[in-house]
Design a protein around this motif. Structure first.
Motif, PDB file in Angstrom:
ATOM      1  N   UNK A   1       0.813  -1.183   0.000  1.00  0.00           N
ATOM      2  CA  UNK A   1       0.000   0.000   0.000  1.00  0.00           C
ATOM      3  C   UNK A   1       0.864   1.256   0.000  1.00  0.00           C
ATOM      4  N   UNK A   2       2.109   1.129   0.250  1.00  0.00           N
ATOM      5  CA  UNK A   2       3.004   2.287   0.316  1.00  0.00           C
ATOM      6  C   UNK A   2       3.021   3.015  -1.013  1.00  0.00           C
ATOM      7  N   UNK A   6      -5.607   6.713  -1.898  1.00  0.00           N
ATOM      8  CA  UNK A   6      -6.912   6.168  -1.575  1.00  0.00           C
ATOM      9  C   UNK A   6      -7.847   7.341  -1.369  1.00  0.00           C
ATOM     10  N   UNK A   7      -8.880   7.456  -2.191  1.00  0.00           N
ATOM     11  CA  UNK A   7      -9.833   8.546  -2.083  1.00  0.00           C
ATOM     12  C   UNK A   7     -10.899   8.167  -1.063  1.00  0.00           C
ATOM     13  N   UNK A   8     -11.040   8.997  -0.047  1.00  0.00           N
ATOM     14  CA  UNK A   8     -12.003   8.745   1.018  1.00  0.00           C
ATOM     15  C   UNK A   8     -12.815  10.009   1.221  1.00  0.00           C
ATOM     16  N   UNK A   9     -14.125   9.864   1.244  1.00  0.00           N
ATOM     17  CA  UNK A   9     -14.985  11.028   1.438  1.00  0.00           C
ATOM     18  C   UNK A   9     -15.596  11.053   2.837  1.00  0.00           C
ATOM     19  N   UNK A  10     -15.064  10.246   3.742  1.00  0.00           N
ATOM     20  CA  UNK A  10     -15.544  10.192   5.118  1.00  0.00           C
ATOM     21  C   UNK A  10     -14.441  10.676   6.050  1.00  0.00           C
ATOM     22  N   UNK A  11     -14.737  10.694   7.335  1.00  0.00           N
ATOM     23  CA  UNK A  11     -13.718  11.088   8.299  1.00  0.00           C
ATOM     24  C   UNK A  11     -12.959   9.891   8.849  1.00  0.00           C
ATOM     25  N   UNK A  12     -13.343   8.668   8.450  1.00  0.00           N
ATOM     26  CA  UNK A  12     -12.609   7.473   8.863  1.00  0.00           C
ATOM     27  C   UNK A  12     -12.679   6.442   7.744  1.00  0.00           C
ATOM     28  N   UNK A  13     -11.742   5.526   7.764  1.00  0.00           N
ATOM     29  CA  UNK A  13     -11.694   4.497   6.735  1.00  0.00           C
ATOM     30  C   UNK A  13     -11.075   3.239   7.329  1.00  0.00           C
ATOM     31  N   UNK A  14     -11.478   2.071   6.840  1.00  0.00           N
ATOM     32  CA  UNK A  14     -10.889   0.800   7.223  1.00  0.00           C
ATOM     33  C   UNK A  14     -10.076   0.287   6.049  1.00  0.00           C
ATOM     34  N   UNK A  15      -8.820   0.035   6.289  1.00  0.00           N
ATOM     35  CA  UNK A  15      -7.942  -0.477   5.242  1.00  0.00           C
ATOM     36  C   UNK A  15      -7.640  -1.927   5.564  1.00  0.00           C
ATOM     37  N   UNK A  16      -7.989  -2.812   4.656  1.00  0.00           N
ATOM     38  CA  UNK A  16      -7.814  -4.238   4.874  1.00  0.00           C
ATOM     39  C   UNK A  16      -6.526  -4.727   4.243  1.00  0.00           C
ATOM     40  N   UNK A  17      -6.164  -5.936   4.532  1.00  0.00           N
ATOM     41  CA  UNK A  17      -4.992  -6.633   3.976  1.00  0.00           C
ATOM     42  C   UNK A  17      -3.669  -6.027   4.425  1.00  0.00           C
ATOM     43  N   UNK A  19      -0.424  -6.277   6.870  1.00  0.00           N
ATOM     44  CA  UNK A  19       0.286  -7.412   7.459  1.00  0.00           C
ATOM     45  C   UNK A  19       0.505  -7.182   8.942  1.00  0.00           C
ATOM     46  N   UNK A  20       0.407  -8.266   9.722  1.00  0.00           N
ATOM     47  CA  UNK A  20       0.588  -8.159  11.167  1.00  0.00           C
ATOM     48  C   UNK A  20       2.052  -7.920  11.511  1.00  0.00           C
ATOM     49  N   UNK A  21       2.259  -7.335  12.679  1.00  0.00           N
ATOM     50  CA  UNK A  21       3.582  -7.022  13.222  1.00  0.00           C
ATOM     51  C   UNK A  21       4.377  -6.074  12.334  1.00  0.00           C
ATOM     52  N   UNK A  22       3.679  -5.188  11.641  1.00  0.00           N
ATOM     53  CA  UNK A  22       4.331  -4.174  10.813  1.00  0.00           C
ATOM     54  C   UNK A  22       3.810  -2.803  11.204  1.00  0.00           C
ATOM     55  N   UNK A  23       4.602  -1.778  10.931  1.00  0.00           N
ATOM     56  CA  UNK A  23       4.187  -0.403  11.172  1.00  0.00           C
ATOM     57  C   UNK A  23       3.810   0.227   9.844  1.00  0.00           C
ATOM     58  N   UNK A  24       2.731   0.976   9.858  1.00  0.00           N
ATOM     59  CA  UNK A  24       2.279   1.704   8.678  1.00  0.00           C
ATOM     60  C   UNK A  24       2.169   3.174   9.035  1.00  0.00           C
ATOM     61  N   UNK A  25       2.446   4.028   8.077  1.00  0.00           N
ATOM     62  CA  UNK A  25       2.392   5.467   8.266  1.00  0.00           C
ATOM     63  C   UNK A  25       1.382   6.048   7.283  1.00  0.00           C
ATOM     64  N   UNK A  26       0.488   6.892   7.792  1.00  0.00           N
ATOM     65  CA  UNK A  26      -0.567   7.468   6.972  1.00  0.00           C
ATOM     66  C   UNK A  26      -0.579   8.980   7.128  1.00  0.00           C
TER      67      UNK A  26
END
Length: 53
Positions: A1-2, A6-17, A19-26
């Motif tokens: 996903x890096x 991702x176009x989001x028109x809400x104030x929250x979003x759920x991102x699936x898939x 990987x566990x034990x990893x850090x993501x930055x948004x």
């Protein structure tokens, strides 16, 4: 996903898939619509770090 957008028109979003034990930055950027044209904000939000369990 890096590097993907991702176009989001809400104030929250759920991102699936994520990987566990990893850090993501948004971060997000706001925009306004003027007719059919999108005008992006000049600034990005602060970076949000999420660690997946």
């Amino acid at each position: 996903m890096y590097g993907d957008s991702l176009l989001v028109t809400k104030t929250s979003v759920t991102i699936k898939k994520l990987k566990s034990k990893k850090k993501y930055y948004f971060r997000v950027k706001a925009y306004k619509k003027y007719g059919s044209r999108k005008v992006l904000s000049k600034k990005w939000s602060n970076v949000k770090r999420v660690k997946i369990k």
